[in-house]
Design an enzyme around this catalytic site. Structure first.
Site, PDB file in Angstrom:
ATOM      1  N   ASP A  17       0.812  -1.171   0.064  1.00 21.58           N
ATOM      2  CA  ASP A  17       0.094   0.063   0.093  1.00 21.58           C
ATOM      3  C   ASP A  17       0.793   1.350  -0.004  1.00 21.58           C
ATOM      4  OD1 ASP A  17      -2.017  -1.853   0.248  1.00 21.58           O
ATOM      5  OD2 ASP A  17      -2.900  -1.088   2.145  1.00 21.58           O
ATOM      6  N   LYS A 115      -7.149  -4.722  -2.979  1.00 25.02           N
ATOM      7  CA  LYS A 115      -7.667  -5.370  -1.746  1.00 25.02           C
ATOM      8  C   LYS A 115      -8.769  -4.413  -1.256  1.00 25.02           C
ATOM      9  CE  LYS A 115      -3.980  -4.350   1.337  1.00 25.02           C
ATOM     10  NZ  LYS A 115      -4.815  -3.464   2.022  1.00 25.02           N
ATOM     11  N   CYS A 160      -1.977  -2.855   7.645  1.00 25.18           N
ATOM     12  CA  CYS A 160      -2.035  -3.858   6.694  1.00 25.18           C
ATOM     13  C   CYS A 160      -0.737  -4.652   6.647  1.00 25.18           C
ATOM     14  CB  CYS A 160      -2.131  -2.902   5.225  1.00 25.18           C
ATOM     15  SG  CYS A 160      -3.599  -2.317   5.296  1.00 25.18           S
TER      16      CYS A 160
END
Ligand SMILES: [Zn+2]
Length: 212
Positions: A17, A115, A160
């Protein structure tokens, strides 16, 4: 990184990310998030196998505080699958904030896992969504490619990266978090809690600066 972490053909770096919205100036900035970009660029050059992950929400996503009247960012609600922290709107599909940081340069990355795409489920882990049962398919990809050691870097360390690392252990991979190539949000002591939890799961934390 230590001798035990000498990088080989069965190793994969998962870059979590590294997107505009998670960097300063973005919608959900991780403090100093942009600092990981040059570290990760150098780190990734040492790996033959690299996977990128990208938070990629539809508009009005369940994890956005704006989707819940009367709630504000960082409130927690009870989702069908357990507690869910609410966030500012971030990483909306096809928005500038959802793009990778412009200085991220990993041309040999073979796969991008997106995601958080289901309207009513958030996804911190890049292996399973937050209901803990919906897979992203990453385990199958890694197994089919014969990749057995997972190295993680990116944003945010305490969300994450953490949940991806713990799921990778559950899936039977050896897992290393390159901690100086991560930055955390630190909600209510979540960075310290993450270090303890990773240790409890048998995840080793490394530094990218140590020689390989
Ligand atoms: Zn998200």
């Amino acid at each position: 990184m230590s001798e035990a972490a000498t990088i080989g053909g069965n190793d994969v770096l998962i870059v979590v990310d590294v997107q505009n919205d998670f960097c300063p100036g973005g919608a959900l900035p991780v403090p100093h998030g942009e600092e990981v970009v040059p570290i990760i660029n150098r780190l990734a050059a040492r790996f033959r196998n690299v996977v990128l992950t990208q938070d990629w929400h539809p508009r009005g996503h369940f994890s956005f505080a704006s989707s819940h009247p009367g709630k504000k960012p960082y409130d927690t609600i009870a989702a069908a699958y357990g507690p869910q922290v609410l966030w500012p709107d971030h990483c909306v599909q096809d928005s500038a904030g959802a793009q990778f940081h412009p200085a991220l340069h990993i041309p040999h990355a073979a796969l991008i896992i997106r995601k958080g795409m289901a309207a009513t489920i958030d996804s911190y882990s890049t292996f399973y969504e937050n209901d803990r049962t919906t897979p992203t398919g990453l385990t199958g990809y890694l197994r089919e490619r014969g990749l057995s050691r997972v190295f993680l870097a990116g944003l945010a360390f305490d969300f994450c990266v953490r949940y991806s690392a713990e799921d990778a252990r559950r899936e039977g991979f050896a897992v290393f978090v390159v901690e100086d190539a991560c930055r955390g949000i630190d909600v209510d002591g979540s960075v310290a809690a993450t270090r303890a939890s990773l240790a409890g799961h048998g995840v080793a934390c490394l530094s990218a600066r140590e020689p390989v």
